[in-house]
Structures are given as structure tokens and as C-alpha cells.
Write an enzyme that holds these catalytic residues in place. Sequence first.
Site, PDB file in Angstrom:
ATOM      1  N   CYS A  57       0.814  -1.221   0.000  1.00 39.61           N
ATOM      2  CA  CYS A  57       0.000   0.000   0.000  1.00 39.61           C
ATOM      3  C   CYS A  57       0.847   1.271   0.000  1.00 39.61           C
ATOM      4  O   CYS A  57       0.359   2.335  -0.363  1.00 39.61           O
ATOM      5  CB  CYS A  57      -0.951  -0.007   1.199  1.00 39.61           C
ATOM      6  N   HIS A 102      -3.760   7.028   1.447  1.00 36.92           N
ATOM      7  CA  HIS A 102      -3.989   5.708   0.859  1.00 36.92           C
ATOM      8  C   HIS A 102      -5.375   5.243   1.307  1.00 36.92           C
ATOM      9  O   HIS A 102      -5.739   5.373   2.482  1.00 36.92           O
ATOM     10  CB  HIS A 102      -2.916   4.734   1.338  1.00 36.92           C
ATOM     11  N   ASN A 145      -9.992  -0.889  -1.503  1.00 37.53           N
ATOM     12  CA  ASN A 145      -8.565  -0.637  -1.331  1.00 37.53           C
ATOM     13  C   ASN A 145      -7.825  -1.222  -2.539  1.00 37.53           C
ATOM     14  O   ASN A 145      -7.824  -2.439  -2.725  1.00 37.53           O
ATOM     15  CB  ASN A 145      -8.111  -1.305  -0.022  1.00 37.53           C
TER      16      ASN A 145
HETATM   17  C1  LIG Z   1     -10.822  -5.508   8.403  1.00 37.47           C
HETATM   18  C2  LIG Z   1     -11.694  -4.645   9.308  1.00 37.47           C
HETATM   19  C3  LIG Z   1     -12.686  -3.852   8.461  1.00 37.47           C
HETATM   20  C4  LIG Z   1     -12.465  -5.591  10.206  1.00 37.47           C
HETATM   21  O1  LIG Z   1     -13.254  -4.830  11.101  1.00 37.47           O
HETATM   22  P1  LIG Z   1     -13.269  -5.205  12.631  1.00 37.47           P
HETATM   23  O2  LIG Z   1     -14.178  -4.285  13.294  1.00 37.47           O
HETATM   24  O3  LIG Z   1     -11.848  -5.251  13.096  1.00 37.47           O
HETATM   25  O4  LIG Z   1     -13.919  -6.634  12.602  1.00 37.47           O
HETATM   26  P2  LIG Z   1     -13.377  -8.028  13.198  1.00 37.47           P
HETATM   27  O5  LIG Z   1     -12.273  -8.555  12.327  1.00 37.47           O
HETATM   28  O6  LIG Z   1     -13.117  -7.863  14.651  1.00 37.47           O
HETATM   29  O7  LIG Z   1     -14.622  -8.912  12.984  1.00 37.47           O
HETATM   30  C5  LIG Z   1     -15.827  -8.661  13.667  1.00 37.47           C
HETATM   31  C6  LIG Z   1     -16.841  -9.699  13.284  1.00 37.47           C
HETATM   32  O8  LIG Z   1     -17.235  -9.489  11.908  1.00 37.47           O
HETATM   33  C7  LIG Z   1     -17.070 -10.689  11.171  1.00 37.47           C
HETATM   34  N1  LIG Z   1     -16.708 -10.351   9.797  1.00 37.47           N
HETATM   35  C8  LIG Z   1     -15.484 -10.223   9.260  1.00 37.47           C
HETATM   36  N2  LIG Z   1     -15.575  -9.897   7.969  1.00 37.47           N
HETATM   37  C9  LIG Z   1     -16.895  -9.822   7.682  1.00 37.47           C
HETATM   38  C10 LIG Z   1     -17.632  -9.509   6.525  1.00 37.47           C
HETATM   39  N3  LIG Z   1     -17.020  -9.213   5.352  1.00 37.47           N
HETATM   40  N4  LIG Z   1     -18.970  -9.500   6.586  1.00 37.47           N
HETATM   41  C11 LIG Z   1     -19.611  -9.778   7.737  1.00 37.47           C
HETATM   42  N5  LIG Z   1     -18.971 -10.084   8.878  1.00 37.47           N
HETATM   43  C12 LIG Z   1     -17.630 -10.097   8.849  1.00 37.47           C
HETATM   44  C13 LIG Z   1     -15.971 -11.445  11.903  1.00 37.47           C
HETATM   45  O9  LIG Z   1     -16.047 -12.813  11.633  1.00 37.47           O
HETATM   46  C14 LIG Z   1     -16.305 -11.112  13.343  1.00 37.47           C
HETATM   47  O10 LIG Z   1     -17.355 -11.934  13.760  1.00 37.47           O
HETATM   48  P3  LIG Z   1     -17.376 -12.513  15.262  1.00 37.47           P
HETATM   49  O11 LIG Z   1     -17.416 -11.311  16.151  1.00 37.47           O
HETATM   50  O12 LIG Z   1     -18.604 -13.339  15.282  1.00 37.47           O
HETATM   51  O13 LIG Z   1     -16.109 -13.311  15.407  1.00 37.47           O
HETATM   52  C15 LIG Z   1     -10.859  -3.680  10.166  1.00 37.47           C
HETATM   53  O14 LIG Z   1     -10.127  -4.376  11.125  1.00 37.47           O
HETATM   54  C16 LIG Z   1      -9.912  -2.867   9.343  1.00 37.47           C
HETATM   55  O15 LIG Z   1     -10.319  -2.101   8.502  1.00 37.47           O
HETATM   56  N6  LIG Z   1      -8.606  -2.993   9.597  1.00 37.47           N
HETATM   57  C17 LIG Z   1      -7.615  -2.280   8.817  1.00 37.47           C
HETATM   58  C18 LIG Z   1      -7.482  -2.951   7.517  1.00 37.47           C
HETATM   59  C19 LIG Z   1      -6.661  -2.194   6.554  1.00 37.47           C
HETATM   60  O16 LIG Z   1      -6.684  -0.998   6.544  1.00 37.47           O
HETATM   61  N7  LIG Z   1      -5.970  -2.936   5.726  1.00 37.47           N
HETATM   62  C20 LIG Z   1      -5.197  -2.381   4.700  1.00 37.47           C
HETATM   63  C21 LIG Z   1      -4.024  -1.699   5.240  1.00 37.47           C
HETATM   64  S1  LIG Z   1      -3.192  -1.032   3.954  1.00 37.47           S
END
Ligand SMILES: CC(C)(COP(=O)(O)OP(=O)(O)OC[C@H]1O[C@@H](n2cnc3c(N)ncnc32)[C@H](O)[C@@H]1OP(=O)(O)O)[C@@H](O)C(=O)NCCC(=O)NCCS
Length: 335
Positions: free
Chosen positions: A115, A262, A292
Site C-alpha cells: 500500500c 492511501h 482498497n
Molecule cells: C478488516 C476490518 C474492516 C475488520 O473490522 P473489525 O471491526 O476489526 O472486525 P473483526 O475482524 O473484529 O470482525 C468482527 C466480526 O465481523 C465478522 N466479519 C469479518 N468480515 C466480515 C464480513 N465481510 N462481513 C460480515 N462479517 C464479517 C468477523 O467474523 C467477526 O465476527 P465474530 O465477532 O462473530 O467473530 C478492520 O479491522 C480494518 O479495517 N482494519 C484495517 C485494515 C486495513 O486498513 N488494511 C489495509 C491496510 S493497507
Amino acid sequence: MYTSRISGLGCYVPENVVTNDDLSKIMDTNDAWIQERTGIKERRHIKKGDGNSTSVMGVKAAKIALERSGLSKDDIDFIIFATLSPDMYFPGGGVIVQDMMDMNTIPALDVRNQCSGFVYAISVADQFIKTGMYKNVLVIGSENHSGGLDMTTRGRGISVIFGDGAGAAILTRSEEEGKGILSTHLHSEGGHAKELSLEGPNTGHWVPEIIAENVQENIPYYPYMNGQFVFKNAVVRFSEVINEGLVANKLTTEDIDMLIPHQANLRISQFVQKKFKLSDDQVYNNIQKYGNTTAASIPIALTEAWENGKIKDGDLVVLAAFGSGFTWGSAIIRW
Ligand SMILES: CC(C)(COP(=O)(O)OP(=O)(O)OC[C@H]1O[C@@H](n2cnc3c(N)ncnc32)[C@H](O)[C@@H]1OP(=O)(O)O)[C@@H](O)C(=O)NCCC(=O)NCCS
């Protein structure tokens, strides 16, 4: 003393729009979850047979940037290609662009910084221009994520976030003082390499093992992301590296006319916007439309912001990136 200015910008995204509802038909997800956590409404995916690849999309973006720069392909001295999803394991996309654009035997360099790839790439281009070695450098960020994502419920935490596309910029030598790329600031922290990574295939896990282990479905050939850990690091590093760039140029947050972060997650951009007390007009976001797109996200956003008249002559434009590696960086540009 030479500086580099951006003389042309271009971007390309595949026509195939994939909405959150489309994804909910193939995995257990839904529009509300995706929008609430990431801000994403839809993304573009290459469609089998549409002729696109990482390099092809890069060339499409590059041709637009080149035309807008008023230069010809023979004026370009160097190609820098940033991607984490090259057409082939090797060689990288730079040489394919050189061939597809029928450029002379100019050098082509591939940047593997995910990224942060575009910010790293323009920093490299800027150094070559500053030393006087090259006059015009073509910088491309392009990604074909859709070909390598786990599009089942198992992969939903990652696959809903990423999209395909390409952006390109031509960096040109300038002697106008106080304009162009004022400085770039780069960092890495390899201790967190595995927190956002794709391990296989790799040289410690070579092809015969992949074939054997695939049968057991335990080879890590889809990306892994520790989402919350990445999120927490991103908000800190984005802020730090923007500040670092401003301080280096004796500027303050009030001097920022346009921040192009980004496009990792709308919540991350909003956090940074709030921290720096910037208005909606001072931060460009398009993750809602494209997801992204990793190395392509900044050049696509920069191109759109410029096309929409949001960047004017004399504006202070800040680019900031964070991603897998971890790597992060910023570029401070006087337009
Ligand atoms: C990935 C991201 C959106 C996930 O959000 P989050 O609030 O951390 O969610 P979690 O991973 O804790 O998951 C929460 C719940 O949603 C569920 N879940 C994950 N992806 C899902 C989806 N696409 N649809 C529905 N539910 C989903 C998980 O299984 C979890 O369920 P559980 O509580 O029953 O175990 C977030 O962590 C994020 O944006 N992180 C940064 C990522 C990023 O910027 N990456 C690129 C960097 S360059």
C-alpha cells in the site's frame, strides 16, 4: 538544484462493478457490515476475458498520464512499477510496460511495498530526477487483487476490502524553486511483516510443496490480515508521517490544501482528518467506489482529485500511505 513536478496523471479501473450485495451472494456478508466497518460500497474486479491484467491496466493509466504531460513515450527515461500482484512471479510489471508501450530499452524497476508502493516509487523517481540522472520518469501503481482473493466466507475479512485498478504519474524535472515534490519520508517495520501478508508461494515453500499441500488446504496462498492490529498501527503511522513531512518543510496542518491518504479504510481516513482538523474538502476519499487498490489507490485518488478541479496551482498536496511490511510514507508536494 532540480526538483520533480507531476506533469501528467492518469488512472484506469475495470468496467466490472462488484457491489456489496453481489458479494453477499457468494459469501456470508452484507452491505451494512461492509459500509459500517470500511465505508466501501462497491469495487471493480477484472472480468475473465476482458483483456486486463496488472500490467495492462498500468499501461492504460500510463497512456493517459503521458498524453496529459504533453510528452511522448520517447521522452521517458525510466519506468517504476509498484504492485503486490504482478502478472508473473518474475519478471515484474515494469519490463512488460516497457514492451507494451514500445519504449526504447529504458530501465524498469519494480517496487514491492504494497500500500506504500506508490509513495516509495515517487520517492525513488524524485531522487533520480534531483541528481540529474533522469528527466522524465513514469511511475505506475497497479493491482489485480480479485484474481488472488478467497471469495468464500472464510476470506470475507479481507476479500470485501480489496479492488482492482491502476494509476500513473509522470514526474518531470523542474527548476522552479519551492514547487513540485518538496520531500518524501519513508519507513518500515519488518517485525510486523506477517500481520498483513501472503506467504505462499515463496522460496521456502516451493512449487512441489504447494502442489502437495494444496490438497490438504493448509498452504497460506491467500492473504492474511490481522485487521484490528493493522488498523491501530495505521492511524498512528499515518499521523506520524504526515507530521514528519510538515515539520521537515516548516509547515503546519493549516497549510494543507489537499490530503490524499492511501484508501485503506474510510474510518482510518476519517480518524486522520479529525486529528488534523481538516474539512471534507481537504481530504480526498474514493474508497466507497473502488475499495482498497493498494499501490494504485493514491494515484487513482490523486488523478480524480485533479480531474475534479480539487487541486490547483500552488496548493500544498500531501500524500500519505501505510500498509503491509509494515511500510509507510508521505510526500509533500507544492502543486
Ligand atoms: C478488516 C476490518 C474492516 C475488520 O473490522 P473489525 O471491526 O476489526 O472486525 P473483526 O475482524 O473484529 O470482525 C468482527 C466480526 O465481523 C465478522 N466479519 C469479518 N468480515 C466480515 C464480513 N465481510 N462481513 C460480515 N462479517 C464479517 C468477523 O467474523 C467477526 O465476527 P465474530 O465477532 O462473530 O467473530 C478492520 O479491522 C480494518 O479495517 N482494519 C484495517 C485494515 C486495513 O486498513 N488494511 C489495509 C491496510 S493497507
